[in-house]
Design a protein around this motif. Structure first.
Motif, PDB file in Angstrom:
ATOM      1  N   SER A 117       9.604  89.130  43.311  1.00 12.43           N
ATOM      2  CA  SER A 117      10.002  90.172  44.266  1.00 12.43           C
ATOM      3  C   SER A 117      10.212  91.488  43.523  1.00 12.43           C
ATOM      4  CB  SER A 117      11.275  89.747  45.000  1.00 12.43           C
ATOM      5  OG  SER A 117      11.077  88.523  45.651  1.00 12.43           O
ATOM      6  N   GLY A 118       9.167  91.969  42.879  1.00  8.89           N
ATOM      7  CA  GLY A 118       9.232  93.200  42.103  1.00  8.89           C
ATOM      8  C   GLY A 118       9.695  92.948  40.682  1.00  8.89           C
ATOM      9  N   LYS A 119       9.815  94.037  39.920  1.00  8.89           N
ATOM     10  CA  LYS A 119      10.241  93.890  38.529  1.00  8.89           C
ATOM     11  C   LYS A 119      11.674  94.331  38.307  1.00  8.89           C
ATOM     12  CE  LYS A 119       7.371  97.908  37.597  1.00  8.89           C
ATOM     13  NZ  LYS A 119       6.271  98.435  36.832  1.00  8.89           N
ATOM     14  N   GLY A 120      12.414  94.593  39.386  1.00  8.91           N
ATOM     15  CA  GLY A 120      13.805  95.018  39.250  1.00  8.91           C
ATOM     16  C   GLY A 120      14.807  93.995  39.757  1.00  8.91           C
ATOM     17  N   GLN A 121      14.429  92.723  39.738  1.00 10.86           N
ATOM     18  CA  GLN A 121      15.318  91.687  40.274  1.00 10.86           C
ATOM     19  C   GLN A 121      16.596  91.523  39.466  1.00 10.86           C
ATOM     20  OE1 GLN A 121      13.487  87.983  41.841  1.00 10.86           O
ATOM     21  NE2 GLN A 121      11.638  88.811  40.907  1.00 10.86           N
ATOM     22  N   HIS A 122      16.538  91.840  38.185  1.00  6.08           N
ATOM     23  CA  HIS A 122      17.705  91.665  37.321  1.00  6.08           C
ATOM     24  C   HIS A 122      17.953  92.939  36.526  1.00  6.08           C
ATOM     25  CE1 HIS A 122      17.569  87.380  38.160  1.00  6.08           C
ATOM     26  NE2 HIS A 122      16.269  87.419  37.909  1.00  6.08           N
ATOM     27  N   ASN A 123      19.200  93.404  36.569  1.00  4.13           N
ATOM     28  CA  ASN A 123      19.601  94.522  35.721  1.00  4.13           C
ATOM     29  C   ASN A 123      20.252  93.968  34.467  1.00  4.13           C
ATOM     30  OD1 ASN A 123      18.731  96.541  37.471  1.00  4.13           O
ATOM     31  ND2 ASN A 123      20.645  96.530  38.606  1.00  4.13           N
ATOM     32  N   PHE A 124      20.160  94.730  33.393  1.00  7.51           N
ATOM     33  CA  PHE A 124      20.793  94.306  32.142  1.00  7.51           C
ATOM     34  C   PHE A 124      21.290  95.513  31.359  1.00  7.51           C
ATOM     35  CE2 PHE A 124      16.170  94.212  31.967  1.00  7.51           C
ATOM     36  CZ  PHE A 124      15.877  95.140  30.977  1.00  7.51           C
ATOM     37  N   ASP A 126      24.321  97.227  31.638  1.00  3.61           N
ATOM     38  CA  ASP A 126      25.741  97.248  31.284  1.00  3.61           C
ATOM     39  C   ASP A 126      26.062  96.116  30.319  1.00  3.61           C
ATOM     40  OD1 ASP A 126      28.521  97.313  31.150  1.00  3.61           O
ATOM     41  OD2 ASP A 126      28.751  97.777  33.290  1.00  3.61           O
ATOM     42  N   LEU A 127      26.348  96.462  29.064  1.00  4.82           N
ATOM     43  CA  LEU A 127      26.614  95.447  28.049  1.00  4.82           C
ATOM     44  C   LEU A 127      27.963  94.756  28.234  1.00  4.82           C
ATOM     45  CD1 LEU A 127      25.245  97.328  24.898  1.00  4.82           C
ATOM     46  CD2 LEU A 127      24.114  95.567  26.268  1.00  4.82           C
ATOM     47  N   ASN A 128      28.826  95.308  29.082  1.00  4.82           N
ATOM     48  CA  ASN A 128      30.146  94.720  29.317  1.00  4.82           C
ATOM     49  C   ASN A 128      30.151  93.679  30.433  1.00  4.82           C
ATOM     50  OD1 ASN A 128      31.417  96.366  27.333  1.00  4.82           O
ATOM     51  ND2 ASN A 128      31.309  98.073  28.773  1.00  4.82           N
ATOM     52  N   ILE A 129      29.043  93.553  31.128  1.00  5.00           N
ATOM     53  CA  ILE A 129      28.936  92.596  32.235  1.00  5.00           C
ATOM     54  C   ILE A 129      27.814  91.614  31.904  1.00  5.00           C
ATOM     55  CG2 ILE A 129      28.441  92.314  34.695  1.00  5.00           C
ATOM     56  CD1 ILE A 129      29.418  95.179  35.128  1.00  5.00           C
ATOM     57  N   PRO A 130      28.080  90.299  32.051  1.00  2.00           N
ATOM     58  CA  PRO A 130      26.999  89.342  31.806  1.00  2.00           C
ATOM     59  C   PRO A 130      25.791  89.640  32.703  1.00  2.00           C
ATOM     60  CG  PRO A 130      29.096  88.194  32.044  1.00  2.00           C
ATOM     61  CD  PRO A 130      29.336  89.636  32.408  1.00  2.00           C
ATOM     62  N   ILE A 131      24.610  89.437  32.176  1.00  2.00           N
ATOM     63  CA  ILE A 131      23.372  89.743  32.910  1.00  2.00           C
ATOM     64  C   ILE A 131      23.337  89.049  34.264  1.00  2.00           C
ATOM     65  CG2 ILE A 131      20.855  89.474  32.899  1.00  2.00           C
ATOM     66  CD1 ILE A 131      20.971  89.883  29.843  1.00  2.00           C
ATOM     67  N   LYS A 132      23.767  87.784  34.315  1.00  2.00           N
ATOM     68  CA  LYS A 132      23.695  87.055  35.585  1.00  2.00           C
ATOM     69  C   LYS A 132      24.603  87.644  36.655  1.00  2.00           C
ATOM     70  CE  LYS A 132      27.075  83.362  35.122  1.00  2.00           C
ATOM     71  NZ  LYS A 132      27.274  81.956  35.347  1.00  2.00           N
ATOM     72  N   GLU A 133      25.578  88.466  36.273  1.00  2.00           N
ATOM     73  CA  GLU A 133      26.480  89.096  37.233  1.00  2.00           C
ATOM     74  C   GLU A 133      26.064  90.516  37.613  1.00  2.00           C
ATOM     75  OE1 GLU A 133      30.512  88.723  35.848  1.00  2.00           O
ATOM     76  OE2 GLU A 133      30.296  86.559  35.558  1.00  2.00           O
ATOM     77  N   GLN A 134      25.047  91.040  36.940  1.00  2.00           N
ATOM     78  CA  GLN A 134      24.573  92.380  37.270  1.00  2.00           C
ATOM     79  C   GLN A 134      23.601  92.286  38.446  1.00  2.00           C
ATOM     80  OE1 GLN A 134      23.570  95.046  34.046  1.00  2.00           O
ATOM     81  NE2 GLN A 134      24.494  93.613  32.578  1.00  2.00           N
ATOM     82  N   SER A 135      23.692  93.256  39.306  1.00  2.00           N
ATOM     83  CA  SER A 135      22.854  93.231  40.501  1.00  2.00           C
ATOM     84  C   SER A 135      21.408  93.602  40.164  1.00  2.00           C
ATOM     85  CB  SER A 135      23.402  94.201  41.549  1.00  2.00           C
ATOM     86  OG  SER A 135      23.314  95.526  41.050  1.00  2.00           O
ATOM     87  N   GLY A 136      20.558  93.407  41.131  1.00  2.00           N
ATOM     88  CA  GLY A 136      19.160  93.783  41.017  1.00  2.00           C
ATOM     89  C   GLY A 136      18.654  94.173  42.391  1.00  2.00           C
TER      90      GLY A 136
END
Length: 193
Positions: A117-124, A126-136
């Protein structure tokens, strides 16, 4: 005659799968629609052979945004987003993962293809937030009509009509119509015109 028999098989299959379809739609009212849909898709993907193809077509016809009754969705194909359109005459090979997209009529998708669903599904960022908790963000990918996508390709951008994507290619940029692309990242190697 053959066309009429197939049409009857699709109608009978839609009727046979209708209790399963209704349960999915009713649960979707209460829980996350895409999560429920994805779970039902996983279960349906396990049905083998022609019976599985016809039952999946009957289910997706009433649960996706739109789905032609004559699609072939093969064994172990997982669909994760209800906001998906599959037009007439589409073939999706075994073991594909299909995200939010529109697939144009008479398109062939080989085995093991991933349409993300596009290439922006996961943000990474913010180094202070785990990747799985960052929105996309989810983007609806458009694959034009009469395309052929080779085995193992990964699609993250729109593909113009009448294009061919080589096996194992990774499409990260929009592909113009009538293109033949290959590689990682996929590049136009030839025009079909």
């Amino acid at each position: 005659m053959k066309r009429n028999i197939k049409r009857m098989l699709y109608i009978v299959s839609a009727l046979l799968i209708s209790p399963f379809t209704l349960i999915c739609l009713m649960i979707s009212v209460v829980l996350n629609k895409d999560a429920v849909f994805s779970s039902f898709s996983q279960l349906l993907s396990l049905l083998p052979g022609k019976v599985g193809v016809y039952l999946r077509a009957g289910f997706y016809r009433f649960t996706l945004t739109s789905c032609s009754p004559d699609v072939v969705i093969s064994f172990l194909v997982l669909l994760s987003q209800r906001d998906t359109d599959i037009e007439k005459g589409v073939y999706i090979g075994p073991q594909c993962n299909i995200g939010k997209c529109h697939i144009g009529k008479h398109t062939l998708i080989g085995s093991g293809v991933h349409i993300m669903s596009g290439k922006g599904q996961h943000n990474f960022d913010d180094l202070n937030i785990p990747i799985k908790e960052q929105s996309g963000s989810f983007e609806k990918i458009n694959i034009g009509e009469d395309c052929w996508i080779g085995n193992g390709a990964m699609i993250m951008a729109n593909i113009g009509a009448n294009s061919v994507v080589g096996a194992g290619s990774v499409v990260i940029s929009e592909i113009p119509p009538f293109s033949i692309v290959a590689g990682n990242p996929a590049r136009v190697i030839k025009s079909r015109c």
